[in-house]
Design a protein around this motif. Structure first.
Motif, mmCIF file in Angstrom:
data_model
loop_
_atom_site.group_PDB
_atom_site.id
_atom_site.type_symbol
_atom_site.label_atom_id
_atom_site.label_comp_id
_atom_site.label_asym_id
_atom_site.label_seq_id
_atom_site.Cartn_x
_atom_site.Cartn_y
_atom_site.Cartn_z
ATOM 1 N N GLN A 63 -3.054 -15.730 12.847
ATOM 2 C CA GLN A 63 -3.741 -14.454 13.022
ATOM 3 C C GLN A 63 -4.013 -13.803 11.665
ATOM 4 O O GLN A 63 -4.975 -13.049 11.514
ATOM 5 C CB GLN A 63 -2.906 -13.525 13.897
ATOM 6 N N ILE A 64 -3.158 -14.086 10.696
ATOM 7 C CA ILE A 64 -3.364 -13.565 9.337
ATOM 8 C C ILE A 64 -4.659 -14.133 8.772
ATOM 9 O O ILE A 64 -5.523 -13.392 8.281
ATOM 10 C CB ILE A 64 -2.180 -13.931 8.428
ATOM 11 N N TYR A 65 -4.808 -15.446 8.856
ATOM 12 C CA TYR A 65 -6.032 -16.081 8.352
ATOM 13 C C TYR A 65 -7.251 -15.676 9.178
ATOM 14 O O TYR A 65 -8.367 -15.609 8.663
ATOM 15 C CB TYR A 65 -5.872 -17.605 8.352
ATOM 16 N N GLY A 66 -7.024 -15.403 10.450
ATOM 17 C CA GLY A 66 -8.118 -14.985 11.324
ATOM 18 C C GLY A 66 -8.695 -13.631 10.973
ATOM 19 O O GLY A 66 -9.769 -13.269 11.453
ATOM 20 N N SER A 67 -7.991 -12.868 10.127
ATOM 21 C CA SER A 67 -8.519 -11.559 9.712
ATOM 22 C C SER A 67 -9.826 -11.695 8.933
ATOM 23 O O SER A 67 -10.591 -10.736 8.822
ATOM 24 C CB SER A 67 -7.494 -10.815 8.855
ATOM 25 N N SER A 68 -10.098 -12.900 8.423
ATOM 26 C CA SER A 68 -11.359 -13.114 7.698
ATOM 27 C C SER A 68 -12.564 -12.968 8.614
ATOM 28 O O SER A 68 -13.682 -12.741 8.145
ATOM 29 C CB SER A 68 -11.375 -14.509 7.055
ATOM 30 N N LEU A 69 -12.356 -13.082 9.920
ATOM 31 C CA LEU A 69 -13.455 -12.912 10.863
ATOM 32 C C LEU A 69 -14.141 -11.562 10.684
ATOM 33 O O LEU A 69 -15.366 -11.467 10.758
ATOM 34 C CB LEU A 69 -12.937 -13.025 12.302
ATOM 35 N N SER A 70 -13.353 -10.532 10.438
ATOM 36 C CA SER A 70 -13.930 -9.187 10.310
ATOM 37 C C SER A 70 -14.342 -8.873 8.877
ATOM 38 O O SER A 70 -15.472 -8.432 8.626
ATOM 39 C CB SER A 70 -12.949 -8.125 10.821
ATOM 40 N N PHE A 71 -13.448 -9.117 7.903
ATOM 41 C CA PHE A 71 -13.779 -8.627 6.557
ATOM 42 C C PHE A 71 -14.873 -9.457 5.881
ATOM 43 O O PHE A 71 -15.629 -8.927 5.057
ATOM 44 C CB PHE A 71 -12.538 -8.488 5.675
ATOM 45 N N GLU A 72 -15.009 -10.735 6.228
ATOM 46 C CA GLU A 72 -16.103 -11.516 5.651
ATOM 47 C C GLU A 72 -17.445 -11.058 6.206
ATOM 48 O O GLU A 72 -18.449 -10.998 5.479
ATOM 49 C CB GLU A 72 -15.897 -13.007 5.916
ATOM 50 N N THR A 73 -17.481 -10.705 7.485
ATOM 51 C CA THR A 73 -18.715 -10.187 8.089
ATOM 52 C C THR A 73 -19.065 -8.829 7.502
ATOM 53 O O THR A 73 -20.228 -8.559 7.171
ATOM 54 C CB THR A 73 -18.565 -10.081 9.615
ATOM 55 N N MET A 74 -18.063 -7.965 7.351
ATOM 56 C CA MET A 74 -18.306 -6.656 6.728
ATOM 57 C C MET A 74 -18.810 -6.801 5.309
ATOM 58 O O MET A 74 -19.719 -6.092 4.874
ATOM 59 C CB MET A 74 -17.007 -5.833 6.722
ATOM 60 N N GLY A 75 -18.198 -7.716 4.573
ATOM 61 C CA GLY A 75 -18.620 -7.947 3.200
ATOM 62 C C GLY A 75 -20.052 -8.420 3.129
ATOM 63 O O GLY A 75 -20.831 -7.990 2.256
ATOM 64 N N SER A 76 -20.424 -9.315 4.059
ATOM 65 C CA SER A 76 -21.791 -9.817 4.093
ATOM 66 C C SER A 76 -22.791 -8.716 4.411
ATOM 67 O O SER A 76 -23.912 -8.707 3.892
ATOM 68 C CB SER A 76 -21.884 -10.942 5.138
ATOM 69 N N ASP A 77 -22.377 -7.763 5.242
ATOM 70 C CA ASP A 77 -23.288 -6.700 5.663
ATOM 71 C C ASP A 77 -23.340 -5.521 4.697
ATOM 72 O O ASP A 77 -24.415 -4.971 4.441
ATOM 73 C CB ASP A 77 -22.889 -6.180 7.050
ATOM 74 N N PHE A 78 -22.181 -5.133 4.164
ATOM 75 C CA PHE A 78 -22.116 -3.872 3.422
ATOM 76 C C PHE A 78 -21.834 -4.029 1.921
ATOM 77 O O PHE A 78 -21.822 -3.032 1.200
ATOM 78 C CB PHE A 78 -21.053 -2.962 4.043
ATOM 79 N N PHE A 79 -21.625 -5.231 1.455
ATOM 80 C CA PHE A 79 -21.435 -5.449 0.021
ATOM 81 C C PHE A 79 -22.419 -6.505 -0.478
ATOM 82 O O PHE A 79 -22.077 -7.378 -1.265
ATOM 83 C CB PHE A 79 -19.992 -5.852 -0.273
ATOM 84 N N SER A 80 -23.636 -6.374 0.023
ATOM 85 C CA SER A 80 -24.737 -7.252 -0.353
ATOM 86 C C SER A 80 -26.027 -6.451 -0.204
ATOM 87 O O SER A 80 -25.999 -5.308 0.282
ATOM 88 C CB SER A 80 -24.761 -8.485 0.565
ATOM 89 N N PRO A 81 -27.169 -7.006 -0.596
ATOM 90 C CA PRO A 81 -28.441 -6.289 -0.415
ATOM 91 C C PRO A 81 -28.728 -5.908 1.038
ATOM 92 O O PRO A 81 -29.544 -5.023 1.290
ATOM 93 C CB PRO A 81 -29.476 -7.301 -0.933
ATOM 94 N N MET A 82 -28.031 -6.557 1.984
ATOM 95 C CA MET A 82 -28.212 -6.234 3.398
ATOM 96 C C MET A 82 -27.836 -4.780 3.700
ATOM 97 O O MET A 82 -28.368 -4.165 4.629
ATOM 98 C CB MET A 82 -27.351 -7.178 4.243
ATOM 99 N N ARG A 83 -26.962 -4.196 2.889
ATOM 100 C CA ARG A 83 -26.480 -2.838 3.136
ATOM 101 C C ARG A 83 -27.625 -1.830 3.186
ATOM 102 O O ARG A 83 -27.684 -0.983 4.084
ATOM 103 C CB ARG A 83 -25.473 -2.433 2.057
#
Length: 243
Positions: A63-83
């Protein structure tokens, strides 16, 4: 939006295989090595099989490694030109983040169910009081999804979040005595049971299996408090990234 993010979270088949197959293989491998081992704790007077401890421990670990499901998606959306495109769109950015978190928690929950059911019906793991066990598993999922997201939002870097989460994921099982028995001293016992959030989840679940209400609460309540703390810590971060 929820449906879109659910489909999006489900598309990475390779990641799902890792988060399901790896814990299953590790449970089977360690059970083969330590087959017949039991710990001192008991379920209705019967020693808990080490397979049960392995199942609980590895389900919590991944479940610890599974946390990447949320933060990688957030990073892709809000810490890239997509923001900029998201902020200019009619959708509410806060709702998007909530949707990402919710769907990631749901996918992680389904992964955990598969691991537990495989261990129970294929390997023969003893898992009584499963509804209560799943309640703690859900709490652990929520905590780790929030933890990974808070680290990513605070650092502004998916890479940094991955490094920190992966380091924690590799150390926490060792500190919880999952890979090998730890010395039986009061200090080490406290570390094994309470030092990490993963250890708190393990302590709570073993307490449930042993019908030990005190131990179950000793693991659940601190984990709940940490989860609530992360929620309030994350709120201003969401406001900052969506403004």
């Amino acid at each position: 939006m929820f449906k879109f993010n659910l489909i999006r979270s489900s598309r990475d088949i390779f990641a799902h295989l890792i988060l399901i197959a790896f814990p299953v293989l590790l449970i089977a491998f360690f059970n083969f090595i330590f087959k017949g081992t039991a710990i001192v704790s008991e379920i209705n007077g019967t020693p808990i099989p080490y397979l049960t401890v392995l199942t609980v421990g590895f389900a919590l670990t991944f479940q610890i490694y599974g946390s990447s499901l949320s933060f990688e998606t957030m990073g892709s959306d809000f810490f890239s030109p997509m923001r900029d495109r998201l902020l200019a769109s009619p959708c509410n950015p806060r709702s998007l983040i909530i949707s990402i978190l919710t769907t990631s928690m749901l996918v992680s929950f389904l992964q955990t169910i598969v691991v537990l059911l495989f261990a129970k019906f294929v390997l023969g793991a003893l898992l009584p009081s499963l509804p209560f066990v799943m309640a703690v598993m859900i709490l652990s999922i929520v905590f780790h999804q929030l933890l990974g997201s808070v680290i990513m939002l605070a650092s502004g870097s998916v890479k940094t979040a991955n490094i920190i989460v992966s380091t924690y994921g590799s150390i926490a099982p060792m500190l919880a005595g999952l890979y090998f028995p730890l010395p039986d001293t009061p200090v080490i016992l406290a570390v094994e049971k309470y030092l990490t959030p993963m250890a708190l989840g393990k302590t709570a679940i073993l307490g449930i299996l042993e019908n030990n209400t005190g131990q179950a609460l000793a693991g659940t309540l601190p984990l709940l408090a940490l989860t609530i703390g992360l929620f309030f810590l994350m709120r201003p971060m969401i406001g900052k990234v969506t403004s």
